[in-house]
Write a protein that holds these residues in place. Structure first.
Motif, PDB file in Angstrom:
ATOM      1  N   GLY A   1      28.673  -9.726  39.575  1.00 42.93           N
ATOM      2  CA  GLY A   1      28.347  -8.365  39.173  1.00 42.93           C
ATOM      3  C   GLY A   1      28.247  -7.416  40.356  1.00 42.93           C
ATOM      4  N   TRP A   2      27.966  -7.960  41.500  1.00 41.84           N
ATOM      5  CA  TRP A   2      27.731  -7.139  42.682  1.00 41.84           C
ATOM      6  C   TRP A   2      28.989  -6.987  43.535  1.00 41.84           C
ATOM      7  CZ3 TRP A   2      24.326  -3.652  43.206  1.00 41.84           C
ATOM      8  CH2 TRP A   2      23.842  -3.240  44.441  1.00 41.84           C
ATOM      9  N   VAL A   3      30.001  -7.815  43.244  1.00 40.93           N
ATOM     10  CA  VAL A   3      31.218  -7.809  44.059  1.00 40.93           C
ATOM     11  C   VAL A   3      31.920  -6.442  44.113  1.00 40.93           C
ATOM     12  CG1 VAL A   3      33.612  -8.687  44.076  1.00 40.93           C
ATOM     13  CG2 VAL A   3      31.702 -10.279  44.137  1.00 40.93           C
ATOM     14  N   PRO A   4      32.079  -5.746  42.962  1.00 47.75           N
ATOM     15  CA  PRO A   4      32.765  -4.442  43.038  1.00 47.75           C
ATOM     16  C   PRO A   4      32.059  -3.460  43.973  1.00 47.75           C
ATOM     17  CG  PRO A   4      32.554  -5.157  40.762  1.00 47.75           C
ATOM     18  CD  PRO A   4      31.760  -6.118  41.578  1.00 47.75           C
ATOM     19  N   ALA A   5      30.726  -3.442  43.938  1.00 48.58           N
ATOM     20  CA  ALA A   5      29.978  -2.528  44.803  1.00 48.58           C
ATOM     21  C   ALA A   5      30.194  -2.900  46.274  1.00 48.58           C
ATOM     22  CB  ALA A   5      28.496  -2.571  44.459  1.00 48.58           C
ATOM     23  N   LEU A   6      30.200  -4.191  46.548  1.00 51.51           N
ATOM     24  CA  LEU A   6      30.412  -4.630  47.930  1.00 51.51           C
ATOM     25  C   LEU A   6      31.821  -4.271  48.393  1.00 51.51           C
ATOM     26  CD1 LEU A   6      28.675  -8.129  47.946  1.00 51.51           C
ATOM     27  CD2 LEU A   6      27.834  -6.004  48.951  1.00 51.51           C
ATOM     28  N   ARG A   7      32.775  -4.423  47.478  1.00 50.67           N
ATOM     29  CA  ARG A   7      34.162  -4.083  47.831  1.00 50.67           C
ATOM     30  C   ARG A   7      34.278  -2.628  48.241  1.00 50.67           C
ATOM     31  NH1 ARG A   7      36.946  -7.237  43.663  1.00 50.67           N
ATOM     32  NH2 ARG A   7      37.353  -9.099  44.879  1.00 50.67           N
ATOM     33  N   ARG A   8      33.565  -1.771  47.511  1.00 53.86           N
ATOM     34  CA  ARG A   8      33.603  -0.345  47.852  1.00 53.86           C
ATOM     35  C   ARG A   8      32.995  -0.093  49.223  1.00 53.86           C
ATOM     36  NH1 ARG A   8      32.574   0.351  42.433  1.00 53.86           N
ATOM     37  NH2 ARG A   8      30.319   0.479  42.675  1.00 53.86           N
ATOM     38  N   MET A   9      32.015  -0.913  49.583  1.00 52.70           N
ATOM     39  CA  MET A   9      31.318  -0.717  50.852  1.00 52.70           C
ATOM     40  C   MET A   9      32.158  -1.177  52.044  1.00 52.70           C
ATOM     41  SD  MET A   9      28.031  -2.806  52.040  1.00 52.70           S
ATOM     42  CE  MET A   9      28.963  -3.859  53.141  1.00 52.70           C
ATOM     43  N   LEU A  10      33.016  -2.174  51.811  1.00 52.62           N
ATOM     44  CA  LEU A  10      33.781  -2.760  52.914  1.00 52.62           C
ATOM     45  C   LEU A  10      35.072  -1.982  53.158  1.00 52.62           C
ATOM     46  CD1 LEU A  10      33.409  -6.503  51.855  1.00 52.62           C
ATOM     47  CD2 LEU A  10      32.296  -5.414  53.815  1.00 52.62           C
ATOM     48  N   PRO A  11      35.510  -1.932  54.421  1.00 55.48           N
ATOM     49  CA  PRO A  11      36.799  -1.279  54.683  1.00 55.48           C
ATOM     50  C   PRO A  11      37.931  -2.085  54.057  1.00 55.48           C
ATOM     51  CG  PRO A  11      35.984  -2.378  56.657  1.00 55.48           C
ATOM     52  CD  PRO A  11      34.902  -2.467  55.641  1.00 55.48           C
TER      53      PRO A  11
ATOM     54  N   THR B   1      40.473  -3.286  55.261  1.00 50.33           N
ATOM     55  CA  THR B   1      41.004  -4.367  56.110  1.00 50.33           C
ATOM     56  C   THR B   1      40.283  -5.688  55.868  1.00 50.33           C
ATOM     57  OG1 THR B   1      39.528  -3.533  57.799  1.00 50.33           O
ATOM     58  CG2 THR B   1      41.849  -2.917  57.985  1.00 50.33           C
ATOM     59  N   ILE B   2      39.177  -5.639  55.147  1.00 49.50           N
ATOM     60  CA  ILE B   2      38.438  -6.875  54.858  1.00 49.50           C
ATOM     61  C   ILE B   2      38.666  -7.273  53.404  1.00 49.50           C
ATOM     62  CG2 ILE B   2      36.158  -7.937  54.662  1.00 49.50           C
ATOM     63  CD1 ILE B   2      35.268  -6.206  57.008  1.00 49.50           C
ATOM     64  N   GLN B   3      39.114  -8.498  53.225  1.00 47.47           N
ATOM     65  CA  GLN B   3      39.405  -8.967  51.873  1.00 47.47           C
ATOM     66  C   GLN B   3      38.236  -9.808  51.359  1.00 47.47           C
ATOM     67  OE1 GLN B   3      43.391 -10.471  51.574  1.00 47.47           O
ATOM     68  NE2 GLN B   3      42.898 -11.373  49.588  1.00 47.47           N
ATOM     69  N   LEU B   4      37.689  -9.380  50.244  1.00 47.97           N
ATOM     70  CA  LEU B   4      36.519 -10.060  49.683  1.00 47.97           C
ATOM     71  C   LEU B   4      36.923 -10.910  48.487  1.00 47.97           C
ATOM     72  CD1 LEU B   4      33.423 -10.436  49.291  1.00 47.97           C
ATOM     73  CD2 LEU B   4      33.437  -8.315  48.006  1.00 47.97           C
TER      74      LEU B   4
ATOM     75  N   GLY C   1      39.624  -9.043  58.225  1.00 49.24           N
ATOM     76  CA  GLY C   1      39.428 -10.480  58.059  1.00 49.24           C
ATOM     77  C   GLY C   1      39.075 -10.797  56.624  1.00 49.24           C
ATOM     78  N   PHE C   2      38.473 -11.964  56.426  1.00 49.95           N
ATOM     79  CA  PHE C   2      38.149 -12.428  55.079  1.00 49.95           C
ATOM     80  C   PHE C   2      36.644 -12.637  54.921  1.00 49.95           C
ATOM     81  CE2 PHE C   2      42.461 -13.668  55.901  1.00 49.95           C
ATOM     82  CZ  PHE C   2      43.108 -13.330  54.723  1.00 49.95           C
ATOM     83  N   LEU C   3      36.147 -12.245  53.783  1.00 52.91           N
ATOM     84  CA  LEU C   3      34.753 -12.522  53.425  1.00 52.91           C
ATOM     85  C   LEU C   3      34.790 -13.277  52.103  1.00 52.91           C
ATOM     86  CD1 LEU C   3      31.695 -12.176  53.702  1.00 52.91           C
ATOM     87  CD2 LEU C   3      31.899  -9.930  52.659  1.00 52.91           C
ATOM     88  N   ARG C   4      34.224 -14.488  52.104  1.00 50.16           N
ATOM     89  CA  ARG C   4      34.310 -15.324  50.902  1.00 50.16           C
ATOM     90  C   ARG C   4      32.928 -15.743  50.411  1.00 50.16           C
ATOM     91  NH1 ARG C   4      38.489 -17.826  53.664  1.00 50.16           N
ATOM     92  NH2 ARG C   4      37.092 -19.441  54.397  1.00 50.16           N
ATOM     93  N   PHE C   5      32.717 -15.607  49.132  1.00 49.70           N
ATOM     94  CA  PHE C   5      31.525 -16.177  48.509  1.00 49.70           C
ATOM     95  C   PHE C   5      31.935 -17.469  47.824  1.00 49.70           C
ATOM     96  CE2 PHE C   5      30.303 -11.577  48.157  1.00 49.70           C
ATOM     97  CZ  PHE C   5      29.233 -11.659  49.023  1.00 49.70           C
ATOM     98  N   GLY C   6      31.157 -18.509  48.012  1.00 50.23           N
ATOM     99  CA  GLY C   6      31.432 -19.768  47.329  1.00 50.23           C
ATOM    100  C   GLY C   6      30.112 -20.379  46.897  1.00 50.23           C
ATOM    101  N   SER C   7      30.168 -21.371  46.011  1.00 50.02           N
ATOM    102  CA  SER C   7      28.921 -22.046  45.677  1.00 50.02           C
ATOM    103  C   SER C   7      29.193 -23.475  45.266  1.00 50.02           C
ATOM    104  CB  SER C   7      28.176 -21.311  44.561  1.00 50.02           C
ATOM    105  OG  SER C   7      28.845 -21.455  43.341  1.00 50.02           O
TER     106      SER C   7
END
Ligand SMILES: Nc1ncnc2c1ncn2[C@@H]1O[C@H](COP(=O)(O)OP(=O)(O)OP(=O)(O)O)[C@@H](O)[C@H]1O
Ligand SMILES: [Mg+2]
Length: 401
Positions: A100-110, A112-115, A153-159
């Motif tokens: 649910g929070w990913v879209p907001a974070l995407r907007r925050m990141l430039p 060039t960073i792939q989330l 670069g890359f930012l990845r969430f995993g669990s």
């Protein structure tokens, strides 16, 4: 053997140091709460009274509000680290909060960073405070962004599901044995050297220039994870990126179906016509709060402490829909006021507000855990939102109406 003991003693000293710093910072932060609350509320009031036009004054007010807001964020971080944050724990699917929070974070990141988020343990239910988890994600994403400022670069969430056993406790004696869901936040940034890694969780440790970092982000993550009965682990090497792993104890039970929305929209949504009794000993907060409520359409009664609140209620108790009260006041505090109001036979709703927060109060049994709570400093949206939320709940009062 001797080395092992030395290592344990070192860990213990480290823990004691963190506790000590926590007590000091928590005390300072608390004193700033009321000041910032008054500032934020008055800025909103002045803005509301400005006639159309006045672009320059509006701009100056905007700058003032931004500075006060930044102060409030700092205080908030300090309180989280010293674990004085009031959290409302709910069983939720951790993956739902993250996604649910990913879209907001995407907007925050430039760009060039792939989330990306690929949550393997997507069924895990944890007992958590949604807002706190969002704060944690925001802090980690900000750190990752800073670490990848060079060229993307890359930012990845995993669990994944892990079981922490006795063996793990030998090196992490504070962890409870059991099932955890490990949420990992991985970046491909500049990484950390040994020294940075060792101190990264401490408050005010930063390698960033003055004005860029305060060194509170990870301290806040540490404090919040501890409050969730969890752990934070950092893995990093220079130029090899960083992995932050957050271990949340898995909750044995279903997720609660109601997902509380956390983003407030315009103030228009937060209007009402009910009667509210505002009990607050700090005159500036009382006056700002009552004017804010009045501009939203509410009928407002005020009292400067529990005793005068009871006087007001003796006359007009049946009209009052909601009592918004400070917790700690010189003459009859909030919790005692609640007792007295119930003894009068009134079922009026309560909203407690305080800068002394949840854990302390709940531990000493001063704050009833099932009543609504709003921490100070509040922003205008938070204040009006909390009022509306309590009033929108299935009605309890006024009992005699
Ligand atoms: N993902 C990361 N990659 C590289 N270094 C990191 C990362 N996260 C944290 N650090 C290091 O740890 C330090 C402390 O991080 P922390 O988030 O606590 O404070 P900050 O980011 O410097 O400031 P603040 O979060 O208060 O704005 C950082 O200054 C940085 O050196
Ligand atoms: Mg940070």
């Amino acid at each position: 053997m001797a080395i092992e003991r030395e290592a344990l003693e070192h860990q213990l000293r480290q823990a004691q140091k963190m506790e000590g710093i926590g007590r000091v910072t928590g005390g300072i932060a608390h004193d700033f709460n009321n000041l910032l609350t008054v500032m934020l509320a008055n800025i909103a009031l002045i803005e509301g009274q400005l006639p159309p036009g006045n672009a320059e004054i509006r701009q100056d007010l905007g700058a003032l509000a931004a500075a006060a807001q930044r102060g409030a964020e700092l205080v908030h971080k300090l309180l989280s680290f010293s674990r004085r944050e009031h959290l409302s724990m709910q069983p939720v699917k951790l993956s739902a909060v993250v996604e649910g929070w990913v879209p907001a974070l995407r907007r925050m990141l430039p760009e060039t960073i792939q989330l990306t988020a690929e949550l393997g343990d997507d069924g895990a239910v944890v007992l958590c405070d949604r807002g706190a988890v969002e704060q944690i994600l925001l802090n980690l994403a900000t750190n990752a962004r800073d670490a990848m400022s060079g060229g993307g670069g890359f930012l990845r969430f995993g669990s994944e599901r892990v079981f922490l056993n006795e063996r793990y406790r030998e090196t992490h004696p504070w962890a409870a044995v059991g099932a955890y869901t490990a949420l990992s936040v991985t970046d491909t940034g500049i990484g950390m050297d040994k020294n940075t890694l060792q101190h990264a969780l401490e408050p005010f440790f930063t390698t960033k220039p003055v004005g860029v970092g305060t060194g509170l982000g990870l301290s806040m993550v540490y404090g919040l994870m501890k409050q969730h009965g969890g752990l934070v682990q950092l893995y990093s090497e220079p130029y090899k990126g960083t992995v932050v792993r957050l271990y949340f104890p898995v909750h044995q039970g279903a997720a609660s179906s109601e997902v509380a929305p956390t983003l407030t929209t315009g103030l228009d949504r937060l209007r009402g016509s009910e009667t509210i009794l505002l009990v607050e000993d700090e005159p500036a907060i009382r006056s700002a709060g009552s004017r804010l409520l009045a501009t939203q359409g509410y009928k407002v009664l005020t009292a400067e402490d529990g005793v005068s609140a009871l006087r007001v209620l003796a006359e007009r108790g049946s009209e009052v829909h909601l009592i918004v009260t400070d917790v700690v006041m010189p003459l009859l505090g909030g919790p005692e006021l609640l007792d007295a109001v119930r003894a009068m036979g009134l079922e009026t709703d309560f909203l407690f507000t305080s800068g002394y927060v949840g854990r302390d109060l709940q531990e000493t049994g001063e704050l009833p855990s099932d009543e609504a709570f709003l921490r100070k400093p509040w922003t205008v949206e938070e204040f009006l939102g909390a009022v509306r939320e309590v009033l929108n709940k299935p009605r309890r009062g006024p009992a005699l109406a």
